[in-house]
Design an enzyme around this catalytic site. Structure first.
Site, mmCIF file in Angstrom:
data_model
loop_
_atom_site.group_PDB
_atom_site.id
_atom_site.type_symbol
_atom_site.label_atom_id
_atom_site.label_comp_id
_atom_site.label_asym_id
_atom_site.label_seq_id
_atom_site.Cartn_x
_atom_site.Cartn_y
_atom_site.Cartn_z
ATOM 1 N N GLY A 39 7.636 -11.691 -8.990
ATOM 2 C CA GLY A 39 8.481 -12.879 -8.979
ATOM 3 C C GLY A 39 8.401 -13.673 -10.267
ATOM 4 O O GLY A 39 7.694 -13.295 -11.210
ATOM 5 N N ILE A 82 7.413 -4.234 -15.697
ATOM 6 C CA ILE A 82 6.032 -3.996 -15.317
ATOM 7 C C ILE A 82 5.926 -3.880 -13.801
ATOM 8 O O ILE A 82 6.774 -4.415 -13.071
ATOM 9 C CB ILE A 82 5.106 -5.172 -15.772
ATOM 10 C CG1 ILE A 82 5.565 -6.487 -15.157
ATOM 11 C CG2 ILE A 82 4.976 -5.252 -17.245
ATOM 12 C CD1 ILE A 82 4.671 -7.700 -15.422
ATOM 13 N N THR A 126 3.387 -4.838 -10.483
ATOM 14 C CA THR A 126 2.849 -6.165 -10.143
ATOM 15 C C THR A 126 1.511 -6.453 -10.834
ATOM 16 O O THR A 126 0.799 -5.542 -11.244
ATOM 17 C CB THR A 126 2.661 -6.294 -8.623
ATOM 18 O OG1 THR A 126 1.842 -5.209 -8.182
ATOM 19 C CG2 THR A 126 3.987 -6.250 -7.895
ATOM 20 N N GLY A 174 0.809 -1.218 0.000
ATOM 21 C CA GLY A 174 0.000 0.000 0.000
ATOM 22 C C GLY A 174 0.839 1.264 0.000
ATOM 23 O O GLY A 174 0.435 2.280 0.565
ATOM 24 N N CYS A 190 -0.345 3.793 -8.514
ATOM 25 C CA CYS A 190 -0.761 4.052 -7.139
ATOM 26 C C CYS A 190 -2.281 4.120 -7.065
ATOM 27 O O CYS A 190 -2.917 4.716 -7.925
ATOM 28 C CB CYS A 190 -0.170 5.383 -6.685
ATOM 29 S SG CYS A 190 -0.700 5.923 -5.069
ATOM 30 N N GLY A 225 13.674 -7.193 -8.560
ATOM 31 C CA GLY A 225 12.793 -6.893 -7.430
ATOM 32 C C GLY A 225 12.758 -8.008 -6.415
ATOM 33 O O GLY A 225 13.624 -8.122 -5.540
ATOM 34 N N ASN A 277 5.374 6.478 -10.844
ATOM 35 C CA ASN A 277 4.672 5.212 -10.665
ATOM 36 C C ASN A 277 3.184 5.522 -10.808
ATOM 37 O O ASN A 277 2.581 6.082 -9.898
ATOM 38 C CB ASN A 277 5.031 4.674 -9.268
ATOM 39 C CG ASN A 277 4.226 3.446 -8.879
ATOM 40 O OD1 ASN A 277 3.435 2.936 -9.679
ATOM 41 N ND2 ASN A 277 4.415 2.981 -7.664
HETATM 42 C C1 FMN Z 1 7.024 -5.874 -1.607
HETATM 43 C C2 FMN Z 1 6.983 -5.091 -2.887
HETATM 44 C C3 FMN Z 1 6.885 -3.698 -2.845
HETATM 45 C C4 FMN Z 1 6.840 -2.954 -4.021
HETATM 46 N N1 FMN Z 1 6.773 -1.588 -3.943
HETATM 47 C C5 FMN Z 1 6.777 -0.859 -5.084
HETATM 48 C C6 FMN Z 1 6.787 0.566 -5.048
HETATM 49 O O1 FMN Z 1 6.785 1.192 -3.981
HETATM 50 N N2 FMN Z 1 6.804 1.243 -6.226
HETATM 51 C C7 FMN Z 1 6.827 0.609 -7.438
HETATM 52 O O2 FMN Z 1 6.860 1.265 -8.470
HETATM 53 N N3 FMN Z 1 6.827 -0.747 -7.501
HETATM 54 C C8 FMN Z 1 6.799 -1.483 -6.361
HETATM 55 N N4 FMN Z 1 6.834 -2.850 -6.438
HETATM 56 C C9 FMN Z 1 6.874 -3.517 -7.757
HETATM 57 C C10 FMN Z 1 8.304 -3.826 -8.178
HETATM 58 O O3 FMN Z 1 9.064 -2.648 -8.273
HETATM 59 C C11 FMN Z 1 8.331 -4.573 -9.522
HETATM 60 O O4 FMN Z 1 7.754 -3.749 -10.502
HETATM 61 C C12 FMN Z 1 7.578 -5.886 -9.498
HETATM 62 O O5 FMN Z 1 7.722 -6.505 -8.239
HETATM 63 C C13 FMN Z 1 8.032 -6.854 -10.585
HETATM 64 O O6 FMN Z 1 9.395 -7.198 -10.454
HETATM 65 P P1 FMN Z 1 9.918 -8.521 -9.676
HETATM 66 O O7 FMN Z 1 9.105 -9.668 -10.171
HETATM 67 O O8 FMN Z 1 11.363 -8.619 -9.989
HETATM 68 O O9 FMN Z 1 9.662 -8.262 -8.226
HETATM 69 C C14 FMN Z 1 6.876 -3.621 -5.269
HETATM 70 C C15 FMN Z 1 6.982 -5.005 -5.312
HETATM 71 C C16 FMN Z 1 7.050 -5.754 -4.145
HETATM 72 C C17 FMN Z 1 7.165 -7.236 -4.229
#
Ligand code: FMN
Ligand code: FAD
Lengths: 262, 309
Positions: free
Chosen positions: B222, B196, B198, B77, B135, B271, B132
């Site tokens: 992931g 991308i 999530t 959040g 949000c 990430g 971003n």
């Molecule tokens: C716990 C968590 C917190 C995240 N917080 C943000 C955030 O604050 N801002 C943002 O742009 N993306 C956020 N993301 C998304 C990641 O930056 C990324 O786009 C997404 O997890 C896909 O990459 P990954 O599979 O390598 O984690 C968050 C992801 C996770 C898992």
């Protein structure tokens, strides 16, 4: 709590023993850096080393005991991550990051009452030893669901122990907190005991309530789902009296008065 | 053969193509917890802190995390202390990092994007700004404006007029046509697209059959989302020829990074893999270099977009 941050290291650690202790698996591995630094109440992020993506993330595991170069954890297999860890075979390698978080503050004086529910007993065995070494009187209230889940009392060395089970199949019937008010009443002129607790949320809430009522300090070790263990993800928060607090870096041991209890 | 891992995002030069994904690596916290000298052997070629918003946000009710098959569902959040506290407390400390700092901002209203970009404009330590647009937006009753091309256009335009810094727009994959949203961002003045965020998801507790997360639904990250991410990177970089793309979603190995670059990314972000191993990026970079060498690919520039040729 605020034991001062000790740098954590990431190590690949060979498993040297995996044995059944009650309903749990005690897994021992070689981790000299962690063994040298770990304080009671600290934890590690642990997974099986290797490329497998499922389980994907390490799981938070308390430091159960330390024996020269060896670190022991006690695993309750409740889901895929803990089942994988419980199945680690001798020779397997674990990826371990630790020690992490703030352990129990041992600096207080007077008698200590340790309250554990189920697996909460795991991190308290090392604590009991540390408190005894400091010359503090230690009594333990260990609550379990049933006989098969009780943890061997010998893990707590020469501490004074009372075992309780919900179904009465071992020790006294009841919950870990039941005898607590009686233990705290104490005798006039004696220092009031300090409480150290680890276990399910409902038990910790009850410990916090009793401590507040009796005006004693309670240190509680809190569990939460965690991803990183190092303060990056903000996933493991609990409600503090003012704001959310991160269990991994601001806990897992908190002073009960700093948390919000429902 | 000498492999050149350098890449660039406009004026921002990167010593290799692996940066972190916002919200998944807290350099200041990690610096305290991990063994000393993290800043000296910093694994990423640029650093993006967690997204900040104009006002502080407490974040969602816990539980905020649950692991799924090769994935992680989260509902943090956007918990953050607000942009003023970030600029005052965090930015001076982050300036000590040996790599460029890219600041990620999000708006709870469309105007916030312009305001946040304006507040960062005066700070030379900020090498670039990432918007971003995923949000939960107050004006939209909690929907993110990145779901709509017009609103995305408006938010990016506001930020564009408030800053001359390199402007990255990070998109959500939870849309019907991601190319349309990316084109809107580019038209409004975006310099780069990040892909991308999530993927919407939800899990039930296997026993109680009730939602596990306090917020009910969350975002999946992931390895489980990697094919979704590769597709987005491929389509957007192909459609917006010339605009650099930062690719992310499930990268855990050098081979994964190689694939994202081949799909069209100029840089990649790691990430969730940071939670497996906080220094995972260092291994990913060296594996990537090894793979490029083996295949006779001399530079990141040569690798970028190979899948499209
Ligand atoms: C716990 C968590 C917190 C995240 N917080 C943000 C955030 O604050 N801002 C943002 O742009 N993306 C956020 N993301 C998304 C990641 O930056 C990324 O786009 C997404 O997890 C896909 O990459 P990954 O599979 O390598 O984690 C968050 C992801 C996770 C898992
Ligand atoms: C600081 C700390 C120390 C810990 N020490 C130990 C230890 O020494 N030994 C040990 O066996 N476990 C310990 N745990 C708990 C352990 O980390 C979790 O049981 C584990 O993460 C669950 O993962 P899983 O994949 O096995 O189960 P999942 O599939 O994730 O969950 C199985 C069930 O357990 C519940 N659950 C999951 N994680 C937690 C959690 N963190 N707290 C409470 N319930 C949870 C789920 O809701 C579900 O019902 C500790 C947790 C923390 C935060």
């Amino acid at each position: 709590m605020d034991a001062g941050l000790i740098p954590a290291s990431l190590c690949e650690c060979p498993v040297v023993e995996n044995r059944q202790v009650g309903a749990y698996r005690q897994v021992s591995f070689v981790a000299p850096e962690i063994a040298a630094l770990a304080q009671p109440g600290q934890f590690m992020m642990v997974r099986l080393a290797g490329e497998s993506l499922d389980p994907l993330l390490p799981r938070p595991m308390g430091v159960h005991d330390v024996d020269s170069d060896l670190v022991k954890m006690l695993v309750d297999p409740v889901g895929k991550g803990t089942v994988a860890l419980a199945g680690a075979a001798v020779g397997d390698r674990l990826s371990v990051l630790g020690p992490l978080g703030n352990g129990f503050d041992l600096e207080g004086g007077g008698p200590a009452v340790l309250v554990a529910g189920g697996m909460g007993a795991a991190p308290l065995t090392m604590l009991a030893g540390a408190l005894l070494t400091r010359g503090r009187e230690v009594s333990c209230l260990l609550g379990f669901r049933t006989r098969s889940q009780t943890l061997a009392a010998e893990l707590f060395q020469e501490a004074d122990i009372e075992v309780l089970t919900e179904d009465g199949s071992a020790g006294r019937q009841g919950l870990a907190c039941d005898p607590l008010p009686g233990l705290l009443d104490g005798q006039p002129g004696r220092t009031k005991p300090e409480i150290f607790a680890c276990g399910p949320a409902a038990m910790l809430a009850e410990v916090a309530r009793i401590a507040r009522q009796q005006g004693v300090r309670a240190q509680v070790s809190v569990a939460a789902h965690m991803a990183c263990g190092i303060g990056s993800c903000q996933g493991c928060v609990v409600k503090g009296s003012a704001s959310y607090l991160k269990v991994c870096t601001e806990g897992p041991v908190f002073d009960a008065k700093d948390l919000e209890w429902k | 053969m000498e492999v050149n891992l350098k890449t660039r995002l406009g004026p921002v030069e990167l010593r290799h193509p692996v940066i972190n994904a916002s919200g998944t690596f807290d350099a200041l916290s990690a610096d305290l917890v991990l063994e000393a000298d993290l800043f000296d052997r910093f694994p990423f070629s640029a650093y993006i802190p967690k997204t900040v918003t104009l006002r502080p946000r407490e974040g969602n009710k816990p539980p905020r995390l649950y692991e799924t098959a090769a994935g992680l569902l989260n509902s943090i959040g956007l918990a953050n202390g607000g942009i003023d506290a970030f600029i005052k407390d965090d930015l001076p400390r982050l300036a000590r990092l040996p790599v460029p700092v890219i600041v990620s901002v999000a708006g709870e209203s469309t105007d916030d994007y312009g305001d946040c970009a304006g507040l960062l404009e005066a700070h030379p330590e900020v090498a670039a700004i990432e918007l971003n647009v995923s949000c939960p937006n107050i004006e939209l009753g909690g929907r993110s404006l990145g779901l709509d091309p017009k609103r995305t256009h408006r938010a990016v335009s506001l930020a564009r007029s408030a800053t001359s810094k390199f402007l990255i727009v990070k998109l959500t994959p939870n849309v019907t046509d991601i190319v349309e949203i990316a084109a809107a961002a580019a038209d409004a003045g975006a310099d780069c697209i990040s892909l991308i965020n999530t993927v919407h998801g939800m899990v039930l507790d296997h026993w109680s059959l009730k939602p596990v997360l306090g917020h009910i639904t969350g975002g999946l990250s992931g390895p489980a989302i990697k094919p979704v991410a590769i597709r987005a990177v491929f389509l957007v970089s192909q459609a917006l020829d010339g605009l650099p793309v930062i690719g992310m979603g499930g990268i855990t190995t050098g081979q994964n990074a190689l694939e994202f670059l081949a799909a069209g990314a100029a840089a990649v972000a790691v990430g969730t893999a940071n939670f497996r191993n906080p220094l995972a990026a260092a291994d990913i970079v060296s594996e990537l270099g090894g793979l490029m060498q083996e295949r006779g690919i001399g530079s990141v520039e040569e690798l970028t977009g190979l899948a499209q040729k």
